[in-house]
Design an enzyme around this catalytic site. Structure first.
Site, PDB file in Angstrom:
ATOM      1  N   ARG A   1      38.084  41.720  45.357  1.00 27.64           N
ATOM      2  CA  ARG A   1      37.186  40.735  46.331  1.00 27.64           C
ATOM      3  C   ARG A   1      37.495  40.872  47.565  1.00 27.64           C
ATOM      4  O   ARG A   1      38.198  41.084  48.412  1.00 27.64           O
ATOM      5  CB  ARG A   1      37.162  39.206  45.929  1.00 27.64           C
ATOM      6  CG  ARG A   1      36.651  38.597  46.681  1.00 27.64           C
ATOM      7  CD  ARG A   1      37.312  36.907  46.504  1.00 27.64           C
ATOM      8  NE  ARG A   1      38.245  36.345  46.355  1.00 27.64           N
ATOM      9  CZ  ARG A   1      39.088  36.301  47.897  1.00 27.64           C
ATOM     10  NH1 ARG A   1      38.286  35.997  48.887  1.00 27.64           N
ATOM     11  NH2 ARG A   1      40.278  35.468  47.745  1.00 27.64           N
TER      12      ARG A   1
ATOM     13  N   HIS B   1      47.472  39.923  48.213  1.00 28.66           N
ATOM     14  CA  HIS B   1      47.430  40.085  49.664  1.00 28.66           C
ATOM     15  C   HIS B   1      47.868  40.757  50.051  1.00 28.66           C
ATOM     16  O   HIS B   1      49.326  40.820  49.699  1.00 28.66           O
ATOM     17  CB  HIS B   1      46.810  38.644  50.072  1.00 28.66           C
ATOM     18  CG  HIS B   1      46.252  38.570  50.762  1.00 28.66           C
ATOM     19  ND1 HIS B   1      46.320  38.945  52.150  1.00 28.66           N
ATOM     20  CD2 HIS B   1      44.980  37.965  51.502  1.00 28.66           C
ATOM     21  CE1 HIS B   1      45.384  38.297  53.788  1.00 28.66           C
ATOM     22  NE2 HIS B   1      44.480  37.732  52.878  1.00 28.66           N
TER      23      HIS B   1
ATOM     24  N   LEU C   1      36.035  24.048  45.707  1.00 31.37           N
ATOM     25  CA  LEU C   1      34.482  24.024  46.245  1.00 31.37           C
ATOM     26  C   LEU C   1      33.675  24.576  44.598  1.00 31.37           C
ATOM     27  O   LEU C   1      32.322  23.578  44.811  1.00 31.37           O
ATOM     28  CB  LEU C   1      34.683  24.863  46.729  1.00 31.37           C
ATOM     29  CG  LEU C   1      35.077  24.539  48.658  1.00 31.37           C
ATOM     30  CD1 LEU C   1      34.591  26.541  49.205  1.00 31.37           C
ATOM     31  CD2 LEU C   1      33.836  24.374  48.845  1.00 31.37           C
TER      32      LEU C   1
ATOM     33  N   ARG D   1      41.703  44.408  51.047  1.00 29.48           N
ATOM     34  CA  ARG D   1      42.489  43.999  50.616  1.00 29.48           C
ATOM     35  C   ARG D   1      44.013  44.998  49.541  1.00 29.48           C
ATOM     36  O   ARG D   1      45.257  45.438  49.472  1.00 29.48           O
ATOM     37  CB  ARG D   1      42.906  42.721  49.670  1.00 29.48           C
ATOM     38  CG  ARG D   1      42.291  42.069  51.158  1.00 29.48           C
ATOM     39  CD  ARG D   1      41.829  40.443  50.593  1.00 29.48           C
ATOM     40  NE  ARG D   1      41.612  39.625  51.097  1.00 29.48           N
ATOM     41  CZ  ARG D   1      41.810  38.385  51.252  1.00 29.48           C
ATOM     42  NH1 ARG D   1      41.767  37.583  49.858  1.00 29.48           N
ATOM     43  NH2 ARG D   1      40.973  37.772  52.244  1.00 29.48           N
TER      44      ARG D   1
ATOM     45  N   GLY E   1      33.710  23.271  41.869  1.00 29.09           N
ATOM     46  CA  GLY E   1      33.688  21.807  40.330  1.00 29.09           C
ATOM     47  C   GLY E   1      32.605  20.714  41.308  1.00 29.09           C
ATOM     48  O   GLY E   1      32.349  20.110  41.120  1.00 29.09           O
TER      49      GLY E   1
ATOM     50  N   GLU F   1      36.707  30.773  40.971  1.00 27.82           N
ATOM     51  CA  GLU F   1      37.168  31.732  40.661  1.00 27.82           C
ATOM     52  C   GLU F   1      37.595  31.549  39.132  1.00 27.82           C
ATOM     53  O   GLU F   1      38.362  33.154  38.673  1.00 27.82           O
ATOM     54  CB  GLU F   1      38.798  30.841  41.400  1.00 27.82           C
ATOM     55  CG  GLU F   1      39.721  33.186  41.493  1.00 27.82           C
ATOM     56  CD  GLU F   1      41.092  32.328  42.054  1.00 27.82           C
ATOM     57  OE1 GLU F   1      41.169  31.833  42.496  1.00 27.82           O
ATOM     58  OE2 GLU F   1      42.256  33.387  41.552  1.00 27.82           O
TER      59      GLU F   1
ATOM     60  N   LEU G   1      34.655  31.368  49.275  1.00 27.40           N
ATOM     61  CA  LEU G   1      34.671  30.426  49.104  1.00 27.40           C
ATOM     62  C   LEU G   1      33.564  30.768  49.576  1.00 27.40           C
ATOM     63  O   LEU G   1      32.505  29.557  48.968  1.00 27.40           O
ATOM     64  CB  LEU G   1      35.253  29.857  51.308  1.00 27.40           C
ATOM     65  CG  LEU G   1      36.493  29.597  51.701  1.00 27.40           C
ATOM     66  CD1 LEU G   1      36.650  29.671  52.513  1.00 27.40           C
ATOM     67  CD2 LEU G   1      36.513  28.327  50.760  1.00 27.40           C
TER      68      LEU G   1
ATOM     69  N   GLY H   1      38.107  20.572  37.194  1.00 24.17           N
ATOM     70  CA  GLY H   1      38.383  20.764  38.403  1.00 24.17           C
ATOM     71  C   GLY H   1      37.046  20.637  39.612  1.00 24.17           C
ATOM     72  O   GLY H   1      35.442  20.295  39.377  1.00 24.17           O
ATOM     73  N   GLY H   2      37.790  20.065  40.792  1.00 22.10           N
ATOM     74  CA  GLY H   2      37.392  19.407  41.688  1.00 22.10           C
ATOM     75  C   GLY H   2      37.827  20.307  43.059  1.00 22.10           C
ATOM     76  O   GLY H   2      37.765  19.262  44.336  1.00 22.10           O
TER      77      GLY H   2
END
Lengths: 249, 628
Positions: free
Chosen positions: B414, B237, B14, B298, B16, B404, B420, B11-12
């Site tokens: 959350r 959301h 944020l 939320r 990763g 996540e 982020l 996983g790449g």
């Protein structure tokens, strides 16, 4: 508004087989875009002659025009498929893969060249590491930030490269997007410390002087990035660098 | 241990990318796997911002308050020591992003601007226009490319992670993955593996997520023994924009910057919204929650919208829609603060939100639950030890999880702009932890014979073979659509045990059908149907986990709501009133029963559910969440 959506899709089973056209028809409903329509066709892979065919292969991810994955040529224009609303397109909708990159299958191409270019031009701010040094970067004026923000939204989608007459298989030209990233990093208060390396990367063969000033890039950029401004600025910077290299070193 | 230890990161996004930076900076090499070029990861979809206390708005904001908001926002269901570190180190994360060159929005003095987000009272959210996630992802991608140029990172992009290679003691020693071009399976050796594979909302069919956010890697490690926690907690959301392919997100920043949610007061009012006078509009969030108004968290906002639409029948034109209105705000202000998202609404809906109210409805968004991860507690500070091999360790030795796909930090709900932060921060912690683990392995960790890797690879090749040759007639794309319909019907914002039983029954049938597919694509080249068919099996499995966890939790907490078990705050009553005291006593009794993590273990007979206490040592739950 027609009750059907008609697609003419240029297909190719693999890099070494030949391409062919296939027509598809599907029921119309409001709000469709090219990706959502392709999703429908993937579930119902039947061409307009009623033949069952292999599902169409394409690239997409975010579906909201921020990831850059789903670039393809839609009615002759390179753009993001997810943001191409069916009701705003003339039918039959003609879909083709980007032509300037190696084809993988159907509408999917390999844009590794673009990521290689980002590596070549050193598109990053050099730093010691990702640990906190308890300091911020230097302050940035809001106006400077606004200009940098235009360029930092570049998705590496390849539309500008596709539209550029100088960027093709037989040319070494690096293309507009990477030059925009040189400009972005050269304009950062600490990023500019490494501008020489970036400028050298876009000087010489395949560099900025290969730009033919056709200005197609700005016209197709889905994010309206002023790429020609960057090319002009980096053009001036490379000239100055050339003189520095000649006389100072 | 091999001569030069290797760490695999899957996983790449944020998470990763931050893990990659950390591992490289501590002297080790990384093999980085992703389904697509990492720059296209889903982190780029995050719009509104990233939370960190910089206290630049004259509001006396404090890190303590960020900790309290995060814990309460999550309805106390998250282990608290790691939250302490998350909030403590948030300003450092932001400073690092700033040094990477992120184009954060600025005040006239050139310092970072901060905006208001839901569930808090202070401006604590740093942002870069309305594409904060994209900006943070790109900056991290650039730094990792810098390390790639130096030879420390090898990228495997367009590779699908299939499984872990475990040794006879159940220790993770590598992975198998499939090259998505030639569909070949290969095995990879590693001394530690970090999965940072993002969310799973595609299980709900249409969601706010990217089309690759299936949760399949989490399902794969779960089936190999990693425990999964708090699966029932899915964030819906409140402000999604319904579509055929996905429900695009209208950032919480719209409300943070002054956007108002309303419906016509009168049922069946078909007038144009601009013709409805102010006193005939029902600003229900402002009326019901005057203290927070439109910026309630939320879960609260999503339930309120469902109540107004489903129970009071006040949805726009009788549909599942309410207005999110920005038209009272100056255009110039909106373009500066929200440009990116307004552009998106115009692109995909064809109307200008500066001129006409947007139409929105809750959409499946974020999974608070995920792969269970550990932490090493620092008894002195009450937080987590900064660098320790136990941090973010899963229940499989040598396997770490971040971002996540893990279950940490957010509890039952959350807060906006905390993801982020948690993605970046947890990537950093997991990277450090994996390095600490590898350093501690020593020489007795002998190299595993090739036969172990060969056998796992063969197993995966056989799965592929079975999917390719199966001719049961089921279409994997249709199965996914059915799964989504079912999850959105019965495992959504409002849940009931009756509905959840129905969902579990339906999932059971889908599970069986998912092993009887017929692929329309028989090619061995770039066959998306094959990888999708496998991912659909995994999504169904996690869908079952989510529904089962939800079925068993008979209470309301954060995003998990069952009307039957709701403890209502007595209207108009506050601390000091006997009626409120009675409510509070019931709330405490309910906590004694239900304030615990759901822990799921995979078995051949389906998910097995147990519970585990929550570490509440930072802020004991003595006050109910109350946003009135």
């Amino acid at each position: 508004m027609s009750k059907e959506i008609v697609f003419k899709i240029r297909r190719q089973d693999g890099p070494s087989t030949s391409a062919y056209w296939e027509e598809f028809r599907m029921p119309h409903s409001p709000g469709h875009n090219v990706v959502s329509a392709l999703m429908y066709l993937r579930e119902h892979p039947v061409n307009s002659r009623g033949e069952k065919v292999q599902p169409i292969v394409w690239d997409s991810n975010c579906m909201e025009e921020v990831c850059g994955a789903c670039s393809m040529i839609i009615n002759d224009v390179p753009r993001q498929a997810c943001a191409a609303l069916i009701d705003e397109l003339e039918q039959p909708i003609v879909l083709e893969p980007l032509s300037k990159f190696p084809l993988i299958r159907d509408l999917m191409v390999d844009r590794q060249k673009m990521f290689d270019a980002l590596l070549k031009v050193k598109a990053w701010v050099p730093m010691d590491g990702s640990w906190d040094i308890h300091r911020h970067a230097p302050l940035i004026a809001p106006d400077d930030q606004s200009i940098r923000y235009l360029f930092s939204r570049c998705m590496t989608c390849g539309c500008c490269m596709e539209a550029c007459p100088q960027f093709h298989e037989n040319s070494a030209f690096i293309g507009p997007a990477p030059i925009g990233q040189v400009d972005l990093h050269n304009s950062h208060p600490t990023g500019k410390y490494a501008r020489e390396g970036r400028l050298h990367a876009v000087m010489g063969d395949g560099g900025i002087t290969d730009c033919g000033n056709a200005q197609n890039c700005v016209q197709v950029c889905p994010k309206d990035i002023p790429l020609t401004d960057a090319i002009a600025r980096i053009g001036r910077q490379t000239t100055a660098q050339w003189l520095r290299d000649l006389f100072v070193k | 241990m091999a001569a030069k230890p290797r760490i695999i990161i899957v996983g790449g996004g944020l998470g990763g990318l931050w893990a990659t930076m950390r591992v490289v900076e501590r002297g080790f090499n990384v093999d980085l796997f992703s389904l697509f070029p990492v720059k296209r990861s889903h982190s780029c979809c995050a719009q509104g911002g990233i939370n960190a206390v910089l206290d630049v708005k004259g509001q006396n904001d404090s890190i303590h308050q960020h900790i309290v908001d995060t814990i309460k926002g999550g309805d106390y269901l998250a282990d608290q020591p790691p939250i302490r570190n998350l909030c403590d180190e948030a300003p450092g994360v932001i400073r690092t992003f700033d040094r990477m060159g992120v184009t954060f929005s600025r005040t006239p003095e050139g310092i970072m601007d901060q905006r208001l987000f839901g569930g808090v009272k202070n401006k604590r959210t740093a942002f870069a226009g309305a594409t904060t996630g994209q900006q943070l992802l790109y900056a991290s991608d650039e730094q990792v490319r810098r390390y790639e140029a130096g030879g420390a990172v090898t990228k495997y992009e367009s590779w699908d992670f299939l499984s872990l290679v475990l040794d006879e003691n159940g220790v993770c020693r590598g992975t198998t993955a499939m090259d998505l071009s030639n569909m070949q399976v290969r095995e990879f050796r590693a001394d530690a593996v970090i999965v940072a594979t993002g969310g799973l909302a595609l299980i709900y069919g249409r969601s706010t997520m990217s089309s690759n956010s299936t949760g399949a890697p989490a399902a794969r490690v779960f089936q190999q023994g990693a425990k999964f926690a708090n699966g029932e907690f899915i964030q819906f959301h409140p402000t999604g924009m319904p579509g055929h392919d996905k429900n695009r997100l209208m950032s919480e920043a719209c409300r943070g910057e002054g956007g108002r949610i309303w419906v016509p007061r009168k049922e069946g009012d078909t007038r144009d919204p601009l013709e409805i006078p102010e006193d005939e509009r029902f600003y229900f969030l402002e009326e019901w929650y005057p203290a927070y108004g439109n910026t309630v968290p939320r879960d609260v906002a999503s339930r309120a919208i469902c109540r107004v639409v489903r129970h009071m029948k006040l949805g726009i034109g009788g549909k599942d829609l309410v207005y999110l209105d920005l038209t009272h705000l100056p255009r110039e202000f909106l373009e500066t603060k929200l440009g990116g998202i307004l552009e998106m609404y115009r692109t995909f809906f064809g109307e200008d939100p500066c001129e006409r109210p947007m139409q929105i409805f809750p959409a499946t968004h974020y999974s608070m639950g995920g792969i269970w991860v550990d932490f090493e507690k620092d008894e002195q500070t009450g937080g987590m030890v900064s660098v320790h091999a136990r941090n973010h360790a899963t229940s499989i030795p040598g396997l770490y999880a971040a971002g996540e796909c893990d279950f940490a930090y957010h509890g039952a709900n959350r807060l906006g702009a905390n993801s982020l932060l948690s993605a970046s921060f947890s990537g950093q912690v997991a990277g450090d932890a994996a390095v600490a683990y590898v350093k501690g392995l020593g020489k007795d960790n002998a190299e595993l014979p090739q036969s172990v890797y060969d056998s796992e690879r063969k197993k995966q090749e056989e799965v592929n073979q079975a999917v390719m040759t199966s001719d049961g007639g089921e279409n994997p794309f249709a199965l996914h659509r059915e799964l989504g319909d079912l999850m959105r019907e019965d495992v959504f914002v409002e849940r009931s045990n009756e509905g959840l039983d129905r969902a579990l029954d339906g999932i059971g049938k889908l599970k069986e059908r998912s092993h009887r597919v017929s692929l329309d694509d028989q090619s061995s080249w770039s066959n998306q149907s094959l990888s999708w068919a496998r991912q659909v099996q995994d999504m169904i499995l996690l869908g079952e986990v989510i529904a089962k966890c939800a079925r068993m939790r008979d209470e309301c907490r954060g995003s998990h709501y069952k009307a039957e078990f709701e403890l209502k705050i007595p209207e108009g009553k506050f601390e000091g009133d006997p009626e409120y005291a009675e409510y509070k006593a019931k709330w405490k009794a309910n906590n004694d029963k239900w304030l615990k993590h759901t822990i799921v273990t995979h078995t051949a007979d389906g998910p097995q559910v147990d519970y585990k206490p929550v570490d509440l040592s930072v802020l004991p739950p003595d006050k109910p969440r109350d946003y009135r």
